[in-house]
Design an enzyme around this catalytic site. Structure first.
Site, short mmCIF file in Angstrom:
data_model
loop_
_atom_site.label_atom_id
_atom_site.label_comp_id
_atom_site.label_asym_id
_atom_site.label_seq_id
_atom_site.Cartn_x
_atom_site.Cartn_y
_atom_site.Cartn_z
N SER A 79 1.20 1.68 -16.40
CA SER A 79 2.52 2.28 -16.11
C SER A 79 3.18 2.60 -17.44
CB SER A 79 3.39 1.28 -15.35
OG SER A 79 4.74 1.69 -15.37
N TYR B 105 6.70 -7.13 -13.66
CA TYR B 105 5.92 -5.90 -13.51
C TYR B 105 5.47 -5.36 -14.86
CZ TYR B 105 4.69 -1.14 -12.08
OH TYR B 105 4.03 0.04 -11.86
P1 NAI Z 1 1.97 2.03 -3.14
O1 NAI Z 1 2.74 0.82 -2.75
O2 NAI Z 1 2.29 3.34 -2.51
O3 NAI Z 1 0.41 1.78 -2.95
C1 NAI Z 1 -0.19 0.60 -3.41
C2 NAI Z 1 -1.45 0.36 -2.61
O4 NAI Z 1 -2.03 -0.86 -3.10
C3 NAI Z 1 -1.15 0.15 -1.11
O5 NAI Z 1 -2.05 0.88 -0.33
C4 NAI Z 1 -1.31 -1.35 -0.94
O6 NAI Z 1 -1.75 -1.74 0.35
C5 NAI Z 1 -2.37 -1.68 -2.00
N1 NAI Z 1 -2.36 -3.10 -2.36
C6 NAI Z 1 -1.28 -3.86 -2.67
N2 NAI Z 1 -1.67 -5.13 -2.89
C7 NAI Z 1 -3.02 -5.15 -2.74
C8 NAI Z 1 -4.00 -6.18 -2.82
N3 NAI Z 1 -3.67 -7.46 -3.10
N4 NAI Z 1 -5.29 -5.86 -2.60
C9 NAI Z 1 -5.65 -4.58 -2.30
N5 NAI Z 1 -4.77 -3.57 -2.20
C10 NAI Z 1 -3.46 -3.86 -2.41
O7 NAI Z 1 2.13 2.10 -4.73
P2 NAI Z 1 1.80 3.28 -5.75
O8 NAI Z 1 3.09 3.80 -6.25
O9 NAI Z 1 0.81 4.20 -5.19
O10 NAI Z 1 1.16 2.45 -6.94
C11 NAI Z 1 -0.21 2.52 -7.29
C12 NAI Z 1 -0.37 2.00 -8.71
O11 NAI Z 1 0.35 2.86 -9.59
C13 NAI Z 1 0.19 0.60 -8.91
O12 NAI Z 1 -0.65 -0.13 -9.76
C14 NAI Z 1 1.54 0.86 -9.56
O13 NAI Z 1 1.96 -0.22 -10.32
C15 NAI Z 1 1.21 2.08 -10.40
N6 NAI Z 1 2.37 2.86 -10.80
C16 NAI Z 1 3.14 3.50 -9.86
C17 NAI Z 1 4.22 4.27 -10.26
C18 NAI Z 1 5.08 5.01 -9.29
O14 NAI Z 1 6.09 5.59 -9.71
N7 NAI Z 1 4.74 5.07 -8.00
C19 NAI Z 1 4.57 4.41 -11.69
C20 NAI Z 1 3.70 3.69 -12.58
C21 NAI Z 1 2.65 2.96 -12.14
#
Ligand code: NAI
Length: 258
Positions: free
Chosen positions: A150, A163
């Site tokens: 991130s 985080y």
């Molecule tokens: P999201 O919440 O939309 O999706 C996250 C996915 O990870 C979900 O499908 C969830 O079920 C899965 N997940 C959560 N815990 C889990 C576990 N213990 N085992 C397996 N799967 C698990 O989040 P998003 O935004 O798509 O985030 C994806 C990645 O991108 C994360 O690592 C987040 O930190 C990173 N990120 C996101 C940003 C944003 O603005 N959305 C910005 C910077 C980084």
């Protein structure tokens, strides 16, 4: 010739929704078969649900896909995920460590339980996935690990402590794994996304005041979509990135330079 990921198999953690789903779809667009590893295969946002699960979307694109229910914090489940993926797809070429959770809050207000949970998903999970994928990745002629960090890994935040520290950790995991695996033919790189409207960020980006606070810190005047991160992942997964390892690409609308 353009990028071709035909006959490559990618395991994408957290691939059911959000950025992981965007990465899975873009890798498939270039020909890859996809293993979605997530707690649940149901997408979260209404527009994602309307299009179908990630597996359905990838199959409609003409590629193979499978969902393997996995909690990345559970070593037995992670080990089994990699064995199942490698067996069913004749190996693993690409691991995308994307699964993550938000970890908002000041240090002074963060419970030990919450701290441990954020680090377990965002840092220990990627370590476990890498550990159990490595035996298969080294067998590939073009092994790749792509870690989703991130922009928050680079800039301190007094209100997002667990985080940001978990993301600084995964950034260093990228460098450590690159050092370990370069001579084995596996390149390890990361992506630092800025704000992307997913389930994790919808509440923030749908609030006009909070959205503007984010945009004011960036060079561009829009926030990202999951496919923006997916296109960077395509490059890092491809032969075109053969001389790039141990680095992170910032895909954050210029947040880190503004
Ligand atoms: P999201 O919440 O939309 O999706 C996250 C996915 O990870 C979900 O499908 C969830 O079920 C899965 N997940 C959560 N815990 C889990 C576990 N213990 N085992 C397996 N799967 C698990 O989040 P998003 O935004 O798509 O985030 C994806 C990645 O991108 C994360 O690592 C987040 O930190 C990173 N990120 C996101 C940003 C944003 O603005 N959305 C910005 C910077 C980084």
């Amino acid at each position: 010739m353009g990028i071709d990921l035909t006959d490559r198999t990618a395991v994408v953690t957290g691939g059911a929704a959000g950025i992981g789903r965007g990465i899975a779809i873009e890798l498939a667009r270039e020909g890859a078969d996809i293993v979605v590893a997530d707690l649940d295969d149901e997408p979260t946002l209404p527009e994602e649900k309307e299009r179908g699960t990630t597996v359905e979307v990838v199959e409609e694109m003409g590629h193979e896909a499978e969902f393997v229910k996995t909690d990345v914090t559970d070593e037995n489940q992670v080990s089994s995920l990699m064995d199942v993926a490698a067996e069913e797809f004749a190996g693993i070429d690409i691991l995308v460590n994307n699964a993550g959770i938000a970890g908002r809050g000041k240090a002074s207000e963060t419970t030990l339980e919450f701290w441990n949970k954020v680090l377990a998903v965002n840092l220990t999970g990627p370590f476990l996935c890498a550990k159990h994928a490595i035996p298969y990745l080294v067998e590939s002629d073009q092994g790749r690990i792509i870690n989703i960090s991130s922009q928050g890994s680079k800039r301190a935040s007094g209100t997002n402590t667990a985080y940001c520290i978990s993301k600084a950790g995964i950034s260093h995991l990228t460098r450590s794994l690159a050092a370990e695996l370069g001579s084995e033919g596996v390149n390890v790189n990361g992506i630092m996304p800025g704000p992307v409207r997913t389930e994790m960020m919808a509440d923030v980006l749908d609030d006009p005041e909070q959205r503007q606070t984010y945009l004011d810190q960036m060079c561009v005047d829009y926030y990202g979509v999951p496919e923006d991160i997916g296109r960077v992942a395509v490059f890092l997964a491809s032969e075109d990135s053969r001389y790039v390892t141990g680095h992170e690409v910032a895909a954050e609308g210029g947040w880190l330079v503004n």
